[in-house]
Write a protein that holds these residues in place. Structure first.
Motif, PDB file in Angstrom:
ATOM      1  N   GLY A  39       0.813  -1.207   0.000  1.00 18.89           N
ATOM      2  CA  GLY A  39       0.000   0.000   0.000  1.00 18.89           C
ATOM      3  C   GLY A  39       0.849   1.260   0.000  1.00 18.89           C
ATOM      4  N   PHE A  40       1.835   1.316   0.910  1.00 19.12           N
ATOM      5  CA  PHE A  40       2.701   2.496   0.938  1.00 19.12           C
ATOM      6  C   PHE A  40       3.600   2.547  -0.291  1.00 19.12           C
ATOM      7  CE2 PHE A  40       1.720   2.770   5.517  1.00 19.12           C
ATOM      8  CZ  PHE A  40       1.410   4.114   5.576  1.00 19.12           C
ATOM      9  N   GLY A  41       4.021   1.397  -0.800  1.00 23.11           N
ATOM     10  CA  GLY A  41       4.813   1.385  -2.026  1.00 23.11           C
ATOM     11  C   GLY A  41       4.027   1.938  -3.200  1.00 23.11           C
ATOM     12  N   SER A  42       2.751   1.572  -3.283  1.00 22.10           N
ATOM     13  CA  SER A  42       1.890   2.102  -4.348  1.00 22.10           C
ATOM     14  C   SER A  42       1.678   3.603  -4.190  1.00 22.10           C
ATOM     15  CB  SER A  42       0.537   1.397  -4.337  1.00 22.10           C
ATOM     16  OG  SER A  42       0.698   0.016  -4.549  1.00 22.10           O
ATOM     17  N   LEU A  43       1.509   4.035  -2.946  1.00 19.56           N
ATOM     18  CA  LEU A  43       1.350   5.466  -2.693  1.00 19.56           C
ATOM     19  C   LEU A  43       2.582   6.241  -3.144  1.00 19.56           C
ATOM     20  CD1 LEU A  43      -0.144   7.875  -1.281  1.00 19.56           C
ATOM     21  CD2 LEU A  43       1.233   7.288   0.721  1.00 19.56           C
ATOM     22  N   PHE A  44       3.770   5.788  -2.769  1.00 16.32           N
ATOM     23  CA  PHE A  44       4.984   6.493  -3.170  1.00 16.32           C
ATOM     24  C   PHE A  44       5.231   6.385  -4.667  1.00 16.32           C
ATOM     25  CE2 PHE A  44       6.140   6.219   1.411  1.00 16.32           C
ATOM     26  CZ  PHE A  44       6.288   7.581   1.622  1.00 16.32           C
ATOM     27  N   LEU A  45       4.800   5.294  -5.296  1.00 17.25           N
ATOM     28  CA  LEU A  45       4.923   5.193  -6.749  1.00 17.25           C
ATOM     29  C   LEU A  45       4.032   6.233  -7.435  1.00 17.25           C
ATOM     30  CD1 LEU A  45       6.120   3.626  -9.154  1.00 17.25           C
ATOM     31  CD2 LEU A  45       4.104   2.165  -9.044  1.00 17.25           C
ATOM     32  N   LEU A  46       2.821   6.399  -6.943  1.00 19.55           N
ATOM     33  CA  LEU A  46       1.943   7.425  -7.504  1.00 19.55           C
ATOM     34  C   LEU A  46       2.511   8.821  -7.279  1.00 19.55           C
ATOM     35  CD1 LEU A  46      -1.548   6.015  -6.473  1.00 19.55           C
ATOM     36  CD2 LEU A  46      -0.679   6.279  -8.792  1.00 19.55           C
ATOM     37  N   LEU A  47       3.019   9.067  -6.068  1.00 17.91           N
ATOM     38  CA  LEU A  47       3.591  10.388  -5.780  1.00 17.91           C
ATOM     39  C   LEU A  47       4.826  10.653  -6.638  1.00 17.91           C
ATOM     40  CD1 LEU A  47       3.263  10.480  -1.895  1.00 17.91           C
ATOM     41  CD2 LEU A  47       1.938  11.771  -3.556  1.00 17.91           C
ATOM     42  N   ALA A  48       5.663   9.633  -6.849  1.00 16.11           N
ATOM     43  CA  ALA A  48       6.869   9.802  -7.649  1.00 16.11           C
ATOM     44  C   ALA A  48       6.532  10.080  -9.107  1.00 16.11           C
ATOM     45  CB  ALA A  48       7.743   8.568  -7.546  1.00 16.11           C
ATOM     46  N   SER A  49       5.402   9.555  -9.578  1.00 16.40           N
ATOM     47  CA  SER A  49       5.031   9.766 -10.975  1.00 16.40           C
ATOM     48  C   SER A  49       4.217  11.033 -11.183  1.00 16.40           C
ATOM     49  CB  SER A  49       4.267   8.557 -11.515  1.00 16.40           C
ATOM     50  OG  SER A  49       3.065   8.404 -10.806  1.00 16.40           O
ATOM     51  N   GLY A  50       3.940  11.766 -10.102  1.00 19.60           N
ATOM     52  CA  GLY A  50       3.277  13.048 -10.238  1.00 19.60           C
ATOM     53  C   GLY A  50       1.785  13.024  -9.996  1.00 19.60           C
ATOM     54  N   VAL A  51       1.248  11.885  -9.570  1.00 13.85           N
ATOM     55  CA  VAL A  51      -0.175  11.793  -9.246  1.00 13.85           C
ATOM     56  C   VAL A  51      -0.288  12.052  -7.745  1.00 13.85           C
ATOM     57  CG1 VAL A  51      -2.210  10.315  -9.227  1.00 13.85           C
ATOM     58  CG2 VAL A  51      -0.544  10.102 -11.064  1.00 13.85           C
ATOM     59  N   TYR A  52      -0.742  13.229  -7.373  1.00 14.00           N
ATOM     60  CA  TYR A  52      -0.817  13.579  -5.965  1.00 14.00           C
ATOM     61  C   TYR A  52      -2.158  13.167  -5.389  1.00 14.00           C
ATOM     62  CZ  TYR A  52       3.475  15.969  -6.885  1.00 14.00           C
ATOM     63  OH  TYR A  52       4.775  16.237  -7.245  1.00 14.00           O
ATOM     64  N   VAL A  53      -2.100  12.227  -4.488  1.00 12.45           N
ATOM     65  CA  VAL A  53      -3.304  11.659  -3.874  1.00 12.45           C
ATOM     66  C   VAL A  53      -3.449  12.099  -2.437  1.00 12.45           C
ATOM     67  CG1 VAL A  53      -3.479   9.679  -5.379  1.00 12.45           C
ATOM     68  CG2 VAL A  53      -2.045   9.547  -3.356  1.00 12.45           C
TER      69      VAL A  53
END
Length: 78
Positions: free
Chosen positions: A64-78
């Motif tokens: 879950g946290f890995g997916s969150l940081f992957l989204l944040l790293a790609s520019g999708v701010y959740v």
């Protein structure tokens, strides 16, 4: 009177997002693999519910946290 607003900042530096994403996803996948290996190699009578739940929760948290940081790293701010 109103005080000046303080900008919201991340508790983790933005430069760490890709590294954290790779690290947490890798750890989560390793724990998930160990869970599947445990389920496939242990007999039905020797399984432990506590071990299964702890392993599942750990894998879920890391993925879950890995997916969150992957989204944040790609520019999708959740």
């Amino acid at each position: 009177m109103a005080q000046s607003a303080k900008p919201i900042s991340s508790p983790v530096p933005v430069d760490w997002y890709p590294s954290l994403a790779v690290l947490m996803l890798a750890v989560g996948l390793v724990i998930t693999a160990s869970f599947f290996i445990y389920e496939a190699t242990s007999s039905r009578k020797s399984r432990s519910l506590v071990k299964e739940l702890v392993t599942g929760v750990m894998a879920s948290v890391f993925l879950g946290f890995g997916s969150l940081f992957l989204l944040l790293a790609s520019g999708v701010y959740v």
